[in-house]
Motif scaffolding. Structure first.
Motif, short mmCIF file in Angstrom:
data_model
loop_
_atom_site.label_atom_id
_atom_site.label_comp_id
_atom_site.label_asym_id
_atom_site.label_seq_id
_atom_site.Cartn_x
_atom_site.Cartn_y
_atom_site.Cartn_z
N GLU A 1 104.05 -5.13 -14.81
CA GLU A 1 103.26 -5.52 -15.98
C GLU A 1 102.62 -6.89 -15.76
OE1 GLU A 1 102.81 -3.67 -18.67
OE2 GLU A 1 104.38 -2.16 -18.60
N LEU B 1 99.63 -7.08 -13.42
CA LEU B 1 98.32 -6.76 -14.01
C LEU B 1 97.81 -7.90 -14.89
CD1 LEU B 1 98.80 -3.05 -15.15
CD2 LEU B 1 97.46 -3.89 -13.22
N LEU B 2 98.70 -8.41 -15.74
CA LEU B 2 98.28 -9.42 -16.71
C LEU B 2 97.81 -10.72 -16.06
CD1 LEU B 2 101.15 -8.92 -19.34
CD2 LEU B 2 98.72 -8.38 -19.68
N SER C 1 94.20 -11.31 -15.64
CA SER C 1 93.39 -11.32 -16.86
C SER C 1 93.74 -12.51 -17.74
CB SER C 1 93.61 -10.02 -17.65
OG SER C 1 93.47 -8.90 -16.81
N THR C 2 94.21 -13.56 -17.12
CA THR C 2 94.73 -14.68 -17.88
C THR C 2 93.96 -15.97 -17.57
OG1 THR C 2 96.92 -13.65 -17.72
CG2 THR C 2 96.84 -15.94 -18.44
N GLU D 1 89.09 -13.02 -24.39
CA GLU D 1 90.45 -12.97 -23.82
C GLU D 1 91.02 -11.55 -23.95
OE1 GLU D 1 92.00 -15.45 -22.29
OE2 GLU D 1 90.89 -17.24 -22.93
N LEU E 1 89.70 -8.86 -21.62
CA LEU E 1 90.33 -8.78 -20.30
C LEU E 1 91.71 -8.15 -20.38
CD1 LEU E 1 89.46 -12.30 -18.81
CD2 LEU E 1 88.49 -10.09 -18.17
N LEU E 2 92.50 -8.61 -21.33
CA LEU E 2 93.89 -8.18 -21.43
C LEU E 2 94.03 -6.68 -21.71
CD1 LEU E 2 95.32 -11.19 -23.48
CD2 LEU E 2 95.89 -10.63 -21.10
N SER F 1 94.69 -4.38 -18.91
CA SER F 1 95.91 -4.61 -18.15
C SER F 1 97.14 -4.35 -19.00
CB SER F 1 95.93 -6.05 -17.64
OG SER F 1 94.74 -6.37 -16.98
#
Lengths: 217, 217
Positions: free
Chosen positions: A97, A100-101, A104-105, B97, B100-101, B104
């Motif tokens: 998990e 992936l995250l 995108s952070t 934000e 993007l999240l 994922s």
DNA sequence: ATTATTATTTAGGTTACCCTAAAAATAAAT
DNA sequence: ATTTATTTTTAGGGTAACCTAAATAATAAT
């Protein structure tokens, strides 16, 4: 930066690319891709300034590459803390998990998340979260395969690969446990450990023991 | 499914692709890509069973495509709630934000996040979070451009595009506000509103007013 | 009913990231 | 010092997701 390129930088860091040349094959194995693809990607990472590559020898991260990798790892570990502490994920389930995250952070999000989590020092696998502490931890910590026989040590970090975590859990080894290396047999690829709490003898593969880090007490 | 394909499905849903054929140009505009790319992608989405495409006419989501889009929107909105309520993000900053999240986020993660947030009904922009409520909300809600003149209504949802949110904030319009349409001039592309709380007259572009949804009281 | 405008598609091309097969370089073993 | 084995690279290809320019279809306007 694409998630793909970010993965290469992170793996490079995890394989010691900050201080040593990492051969292509190791990267190929870790990412489950073919060696030619690694060669190609390394040239692209060199052009972007993240990596120094010596043909037929391997790759090292530049200063910028190292910083970038550390920031990614920080994001990864922050999410792991969140997933375990707040969402109730099992510690062995959070790696994919977070994998992936992390891509995108934004930095802003990571900073706010860190504050929300009350600035945790370590991720659930024992890895340091602050980018400055990552190197410090590296110095104090040694691979289980290098720990002196007979010396009591504490398990401080487990490389967070899903299957590895399962392997160590199956052998009753977890972060914080005190163990002592009793025997190391290179030809049989075996390490025999004495577990400080359960007082049991544990045998694990030496190859896999590389992914276990311990701290001298 | 790639994040790219997911974006197409979501946009399709947002443009009414559940019930109507959405022309390629609208998708191209919304995603800022060229029309030929949309044609190409639509063929690919058709092959995967997410979309029904009539050449020169436009695309509709299949049942599966609709479900997929709804799930994505749910994830998006859950993250927005988290970012605003727990991390202290400004309501106008969360959209990119979450954008993007959402790509994922596994179903398991979304479910755990939803429970952690205590099953919120709406995102910070007023959008329903449960996939069942999304359609219900659509029925009760009407574009501001279609609200009857003189009828008092409540602003229930704002399409969460960064610039749009800014636009509406600049005109002192936010979720929950009671307004009344006083005049609508198609030739001048202007809507005149009476604001229930401030008692002021507000003028906004009719084209942009399409992105504002209201509920009859 | 043509003509003009707009939307869409076809054709051809690019970059990123992956592959296999074969050639070349390095390292290990005799 | 060769031979053998391993690693890496080169060569050639594929798919996804983008592009521009030109052709075609649909729509609107005269």
């Amino acid at each position: 930066m694409s998630p793909t390129k970010e993965d290469y930088l992170k793996i490079l860091f995890e394989l010691g690319g900050r201080t040593e040349q990492v051969p292509n094959k190791e990267i190929a194995n870790r990412l489950s891709i073919s060696p030619p693809t690694v060669t190609e990607m390394m040239n692209s990472l060199v052009k972007a300034g993240w990596v120094v590559y010596t043909p037929y020898k391997g790759s090292k991260l530049t200063h910028e590459g190292t910083d970038y990798a550390k920031k990614l790892i920080r994001k990864h570990r922050l999410w792991e803390v969140f997933l375990v502490k707040h969402l109730g994920f099992n510690i062995n389930a959070v790696h994919p998990e977070a994998e992936l995250l992390e891509h995108s952070t934004s930095t802003e999000l990571a900073d706010k998340l860190e504050a929300y989590l009350d600035f945790p020092e370590y991720c659930p696998h024992g890895g340091a979260i602050s980018v400055d502490m990552m190197e410090e931890q590296e110095v104090k910590t040694v691979h289980l395969t290098e720990a002196a026989v007979g010396e009591p040590v504490r398990i401080s970090r487990i490389v967070d690969e899903d299957k590895l975590l399962q392997y160590f859990e199956n052998h009753d080894l977890k972060i914080g446990d005190r163990v002592k290396v009793m025997d190391r047999d290179a030809s049989l690829d075996l390490i025999t450990l004495h577990h400080g709490t359960t007082e049991k003898e544990i045998q694990i593969s030496q190859t896999i023991a590389q992914y276990l880090f311990v701290e001298y007490l």
